[in-house]
Design an enzyme around this catalytic site. Structure first.
Site, PDB file in Angstrom:
ATOM      1  N   GLU A   1       0.318  -0.836   0.012  1.00  0.00           N
ATOM      2  CA  GLU A   1      -0.164   0.224  -0.257  1.00  0.00           C
ATOM      3  C   GLU A   1       1.063   1.286   0.187  1.00  0.00           C
ATOM      4  OE1 GLU A   1      -0.772  -2.746   1.185  1.00  0.00           O
ATOM      5  OE2 GLU A   1      -3.377  -2.835   1.376  1.00  0.00           O
TER       6      GLU A   1
ATOM      7  N   HIS B   1     -10.615  -4.440  10.670  1.00  0.00           N
ATOM      8  CA  HIS B   1     -11.468  -4.374   9.000  1.00  0.00           C
ATOM      9  C   HIS B   1     -12.787  -3.863   9.628  1.00  0.00           C
ATOM     10  CE1 HIS B   1      -8.586  -7.208   7.552  1.00  0.00           C
ATOM     11  NE2 HIS B   1      -8.781  -6.797   6.410  1.00  0.00           N
TER      12      HIS B   1
HETATM   13  C1  LIG Z   1      -2.077  -5.107   4.298  1.00  0.00           C
HETATM   14  C2  LIG Z   1      -3.278  -5.209   3.582  1.00  0.00           C
HETATM   15  N1  LIG Z   1      -3.297  -4.899   2.046  1.00  0.00           N
HETATM   16  C3  LIG Z   1      -4.334  -5.642   1.705  1.00  0.00           C
HETATM   17  C4  LIG Z   1      -5.434  -6.635   2.382  1.00  0.00           C
HETATM   18  C5  LIG Z   1      -6.537  -7.259   2.150  1.00  0.00           C
HETATM   19  N2  LIG Z   1      -6.122  -8.940   2.074  1.00  0.00           N
HETATM   20  C6  LIG Z   1      -6.512  -9.884   2.756  1.00  0.00           C
HETATM   21  S1  LIG Z   1      -5.542 -11.686   2.492  1.00  0.00           S
HETATM   22  C7  LIG Z   1      -4.782 -10.939   1.341  1.00  0.00           C
HETATM   23  C8  LIG Z   1      -3.809 -11.803   0.350  1.00  0.00           C
HETATM   24  C9  LIG Z   1      -3.147 -12.090   1.313  1.00  0.00           C
HETATM   25  O1  LIG Z   1      -2.299 -13.585   0.192  1.00  0.00           O
HETATM   26  P1  LIG Z   1      -1.366 -14.057   1.114  1.00  0.00           P
HETATM   27  O2  LIG Z   1      -0.315 -13.378   1.604  1.00  0.00           O
HETATM   28  O3  LIG Z   1      -0.952 -14.774  -0.179  1.00  0.00           O
HETATM   29  O4  LIG Z   1      -2.040 -15.395   1.843  1.00  0.00           O
HETATM   30  P2  LIG Z   1      -3.210 -16.350   1.471  1.00  0.00           P
HETATM   31  O5  LIG Z   1      -4.306 -15.433   1.711  1.00  0.00           O
HETATM   32  O6  LIG Z   1      -2.998 -16.691   0.426  1.00  0.00           O
HETATM   33  O7  LIG Z   1      -3.189 -17.250   2.429  1.00  0.00           O
HETATM   34  C10 LIG Z   1      -5.038  -9.517   1.033  1.00  0.00           C
HETATM   35  C11 LIG Z   1      -4.610  -8.379  -0.451  1.00  0.00           C
HETATM   36  C12 LIG Z   1      -4.888  -7.146   4.125  1.00  0.00           C
HETATM   37  N3  LIG Z   1      -5.285  -7.807   4.847  1.00  0.00           N
HETATM   38  N4  LIG Z   1      -4.305  -6.230   4.066  1.00  0.00           N
END
Ligand SMILES: Cc1ncc(C[n+]2csc(CCOP(=O)(O)OP(=O)(O)O)c2C)c(N)n1
Ligand SMILES: Cc1ncc(C[n+]2csc(CCOP(=O)(O)OP(=O)(O)O)c2C)c(N)n1
Ligand SMILES: [Mg+2]
Ligand SMILES: [Mg+2]
Lengths: 332, 350, 350, 332
Positions: free
Chosen positions: D61, D130
């Protein structure tokens, strides 16, 4: 028992005593160790306590503040120094989504006894990115406390209280206060960390202020006294929570309120003061309560413009005079 | 490897699978709300890593942490009750799916800001190092987290100060809808860690025995004073990112890309979701659970019937967990204030 | 290399040196305030990099950017007037030492939040790539910046999207008082960049010809579509971090460390500031300026007398710059509001 | 010309039109492209405009918001989508120290035409990390504007205005409004982006609100009408600047003010409203102006507790009733 100290020395002393008494207290931040702190506040601690308890960090505000949160979770008492408030936005997530929320999110299993020390304020032409007053940024965060010491004695007391507490606490120091002198009694029993102080009693108006502006308000009150206006000056000492009772008691006596803050006016710290005290003391006011605040502009580098962008003693005097005028007229 | 350990690994994976599928069901019944990120497909990671840990180690996790809590030994009823938002939940109903904590088991929380688990984990590791204790931190995060500044800042400090922490990257190839080669300039994530002087390796995250072994060795290196370690577990989630992600978007987007008369449609086709078809999944071989079960049967460690019995046991545990959750009362607002104010020992200030 | 280019490099370095030493003087006279970060010792980097750039390229810099502006061709009077906080300064007296901008020369600003120049540079590079223009971005930052999350996030995006940007790390070994091996887990900074699939090399930042050549080649690769490039220039600042850093702290700290009766004093001694003594500096050879001057004399490109003449020219330019600055009026508060509101074309809303 | 649309569709349409008209407009953020946006707001744009103009970013971000700032400096019109406001703290430095300050710091050489779109608000048990309302975080930042559309029509208008503007503008969307329907006239001339709207005229009290709370305030006003209390409901539409004139005109008519916000009460957005309107309208008030706001607690996951932590229609009705009581008594 009291001795004369500079504000930074009082902070230094507070950390030294707490570190000596409790080996779970440690300091981390940029240049806090070998260098001795960019405002000298951690001077001597590295030599005395070593690198693990006075940890120089990389330039990673978000990261090392998160390190402080993690350490607090296992019962350590980290003191994170963010070099200046201008870099605190990088650490805001660690403070807001981390430190302030874990006690609730964990259902009360994990208190977070983290102290974040941050100098701030406009100081000698540091320009827009280095002259911010971001107290309001922390004020809206439930779960945080904010101390704003304006004297060496309070700096000493409040920092010790913050370190000993199990709460996440932000201590906002002011860059222009570090070299202010004052008497510090190191053994006296302190008032509660959030108790406001009536710095000068008065009957004509109440000036509510904090940090450096509380000193300017006292100077202004001295000026005003010469004109026959008797101002009561309240130094809040804490921005979260705010000691409303002390303010209300004063307003019920003076019937006038002037809030003085260095923050930019629009949605600054003073907005909460004016709002809450209006809700609470509305019928006591003889005149509309007023704020005097910084201009809503990023701080210009030029010295004269910088000075004009935050309240000066003369501005406080003017504002107080105007606020008291209708009543004087009424009395005529 | 001992039969007991394998048995335990299999049981943990089965429990995680059945628990999560049941959670999905309870979500559609509206017994669970909020974001619900499920773990099916990735069980070998939680089971392999956490069975290799000692009770004195600390665990820091993400919003996809139910299975971590279960394998760590949190009673399934307390996990389910948290999903239900009830007073007997792990976090007293205050945290929900994404914020599970268990002080007793050193389960230091699920964090929902991507990347946030890393500096927190480093802070715990710092405290351990300062006290020279024989403990370690296990810090989970996804493939998407490696692009966050917090990840880098944390790894640099861990490497610089030689801290006792094991970073576990659960690489399920997607950050919500963005595949790894579309979010990371170097898609072999473990290679990025060389920047921090931290030993890093990639493990088949569908093979629980490999995960278990790699973790044991990494933790042993940490306890010998070897400093931080990093393992990337390649795995796959069978469900959408969360229950709010209806999974239906995948073919819909593809279709749209194919239908577009835009010059970029070819490029889009190249980038289209690589969500495997059932055929591809089958070709890729069995998942972690069936693979281990088969291995144990083949090696004579268990009979097919024992596997079935285990499945039944686990089913019962999950049924009981749901009952426990449903029977638990909702928390009061007073409990919320008390949770918040545990920081100040309930002192009333103003 | 052409004589003209070398001459230009020498002149730029001399100008930067004399300008900065004069700025220090004006600071002690209180004609300049705020934080003042000076460049002496590092001139070969600004001169070498920016003489290799084209006028169509964009420059993004830090708070230690006066020399960058000068080499880019900003009239010294405008640079000095900005330090004086006057209306004729580069930023109209609004930005000061740390925030110099020049739209005409695509000098996109000095930024004082460590690491911040990187994403901004990447954003400009993104815009160039989107338009498929033959331009590039040159993005400066210090050794301390490589530990900021913003740096990593920016480099990952640059690598992922193959953007036309040259990252220039001015490694002067210190982030204020923290030496590089005490802030970076891998002290060879250019090696950390492998994590982003960006070609990276380390250059002797005291040798302007090497910096110039490396930059020319890197920019050529970018213009051929080679994507982002990274050069680490090893250099050294002769002064304290800023004028607020009295330099006296270095021996004082050492002394304290030696005197401490703490068991850690030996460790502290090991970590003591490596600020070179005059002897060490001498042993390390001449600085970038004298080295180039000597080289040119030896190669018969210039006579000693020409070098002297150049020094005199430069001295005159700087004197004039100070006069220009001193004669410039202070900006008005109205000018400040107009600067802020250039965003809204001075429209009054409320 | 008006057609019925969902709020998210109105935003989508606004971007589509602006992107069609001006090829310097582009969108960037997590999952805005191939995935179509986590709240569908960018649906279809990737297929239509391609990956360079609808850019899926890594989870960075701070970084990608900074990319938006850089692009704006060279005259592009980036629209940065931060998936939700909960992650906006990571981007705060880029917005505050970057976007908001460059126009001043450069002496007026570089306008920064950046749009940052951010959904926020409490929505269906998303728990403490959230379910944040951080509008106050941006309000104290000089140099920023903040739009808070509550209807599909405003969403459409204000987003188009924001994209076309050369100012850095934060558009705060509400997660619970995305599926609200309304009529949208896509060719009508919009009012200025910061003009407040009187959603319901009334004479007994003024309810000042914004975003989703403005809808709840209208529901509450309908309830109140049944009891004979005639509330005027103002939807601010913009949190920076705030259209004080519209508020003051109303207060001068009703003599009572209730500010309703979803933000946590202490130092929330409402503090500025109450403070400024008190300073300005003090003598018009027949009763102390009041705020109704979220509780000062991180949002608990449990549904009932979440609901209790932010104002509901019934709470607004109660607060309005209480505020009007003294006058009714006086009239008796
Ligand atoms: C700083 C931040 N940006 C965006 C989000 C929204 N978000 C939640 S999970 C996610 C994807 C995360 O992917 P990954 O790290 O690969 O974990 P996975 O969900 O695949 O286990 C996003 C973008 C967040 N929670 N925190
Ligand atoms: C985010 C942030 N943290 C801290 C600072 C304070 N600070 C200013 S310069 C500096 C050191 C930077 O070192 P480096 O990147 O090596 O650049 P140099 O000054 O050596 O050129 C620090 C810590 C800052 N400006 N920004
Ligand atoms: Mg993933
Ligand atoms: Mg440096």
């Amino acid at each position: 028992m009291a001795q004369e100290m500079l504000y930074w020395q009082a902070l230094n002393r507070a950390m030294d005593i707490e570190m000596e008494e409790d080996d779970s207290v440690f300091v981390l931040g940029e240049d806090v160790g070998l260098y001795g702190g960019s405002y000298r506040v951690t001077d001597g601690l590295y030599a005395k306590y070593g690198e693990w308890r006075v940890r120089d960090t990389p330039i990673s505000e978000g990261g090392f503040t998160g390190v402080g949160v993690g350490a607090a979770l296992v019962g350590m008492r980290p003191i994170v120094e963010i070099m200046t408030i201008n870099f605190a936005m990088l650490a805001l997530d660690s403070i807001v989504n981390g430190a302030a929320k874990i006690s609730l999110m964990s259902g009360g299993q994990f208190p977070v006894g983290l102290v974040v020390r941050v100098p701030g304020g406009a100081a000698h032409q540091l320009a827009a990115q280095h002259a911010q007053r971001l107290e309001q940024m922390f004020m809206n965060v439930p779960g945080l406390r904010i101390a704003v010491p304006s004297t060496p004695q309070d700096a000493y007391w409040q920092l010790r209280q913050a370190i000993a507490s199990d709460e996440p606490i932000v201590v906002l120091e002011h860059e222009l206060l570090y070299f202010v002198k004052g008497m510090v009694d190191i053994v006296a029993e302190p008032p509660p960390m959030h108790r406001a102080a009536v710095r000068r009693p008065g009957k004509d108006l109440t000036i509510v202020s904090y940090s450096r502006m509380a000193l300017l308000a006292q100077e202004a009150a001295a000026e005003l006294a010469k004109e026959g206006i008797d101002a009561e000056v309240i130094d809040l000492r804490s921005l979260k929570p705010i000691d409303w009772d002390t303010c209300a008691t004063s307003i019920n006596k003076t019937h006038r309120l002037l809030v003085v803050e260095e923050d930019c006016r629009f949605a600054g710290a003073g907005a909460e003061m004016l709002a809450s005290l209006t809700e609470r003391c509305f019928f006591s006011f003889d005149a509309p309560p007023q704020r005097l605040a910084g201009l809503d502009i990023p701080t210009p580098y030029n010295g004269a413009l910088e000075a004009a962008s935050i309240p000066r003693v003369a501005d406080i005097v003017d504002a107080a005079r105007t606020l008291c005028k209708p009543a004087q007229k009424a009395a005529e | 490897m001992e039969r007991e350990t394998m048995h335990r690994l299999l049981r943990d994976m089965l429990l995680a699978r059945v628990f999560e599928e049941r959670a999905a069901e309870e979500y559609t019944k509206r017994n669970i709300a909020g974001f619900l990120h499920l773990y099916p497909g990735e069980e070998a990671v939680a089971a392999g890593v956490l069975n290799a840990a000692s009770p004195a180690d600390y665990i820091v996790s993400t919003y996809r942490e139910h299975a971590h809590a279960l394998v760590r030994g949190v009673p399934p009823g307390k996990v389910m009750a948290e999903l239900f938002g009830r007073a007997d939940g792990m976090s007293g109903g205050m945290g929900g799916s994404m914020h599970m904590f268990d002080r007793e088991r050193r389960f230091m929380g699920g964090y929902a800001i991507v990347g946030e688990s890393c500096p927190i984990g480093v802070g715990i590791a710092y405290s351990i190092a300062m006290r020279a204790l024989p403990e370690a931190v296990i810090c989970f995060f996804g493939d998407g987290a490696v692009n966050q500044g917090a990840f880098h800042e944390a790894l640099n400090m861990a490497g610089l100060w030689h801290l006792p922490i094991l970073f576990v990257c659960e690489n399920n190839h997607y950050a919500i809808g963005t595949e790894v080669h579309r979010h990371s300039a170097v898609p072999e994530l473990y290679k990025r860690v060389a920047a921090y002087n931290i030993p890093a390796e990639k493990i088949d995250g569908m093979d629980v025995l490999k995960v278990y072994d790699a973790t044991r060795h990494a933790l042993a290196r940490i306890r010998r004073g070897g400093g931080p370690q990093f393992i990337e577990c390649e795995t796959y989630r069978y469900r959408g990112h969360s229950m709010a992600d209806p999974d239906s978007y995948r073919p819909a987007v593809e279709l749209k890309a194919y239908q577009a008369h835009d010059p970029l449609s070819a490029a889009i086709r190249n980038l289209e979701f690589r969500y495997p078809s059932p055929e591809e999944l089958a070709a890729a071989g069995p998942d972690g659970i069936s693979r281990l079960a088969q291995h144990m049967v083949d090696a004579g460690h268990v009979h097919e019937a024992e596997v079935e019995a285990l499945k039944n046991d686990v089913q019962k545990i999950v049924d009981d967990a749901v009952q426990f959750a449903a029977a638990s009362p909702p928390p009061t607002m007073d409990a919320a204030w008390r949770a918040l104010n545990c920081n100040r020992h309930q002192e009333v200030l103003i």
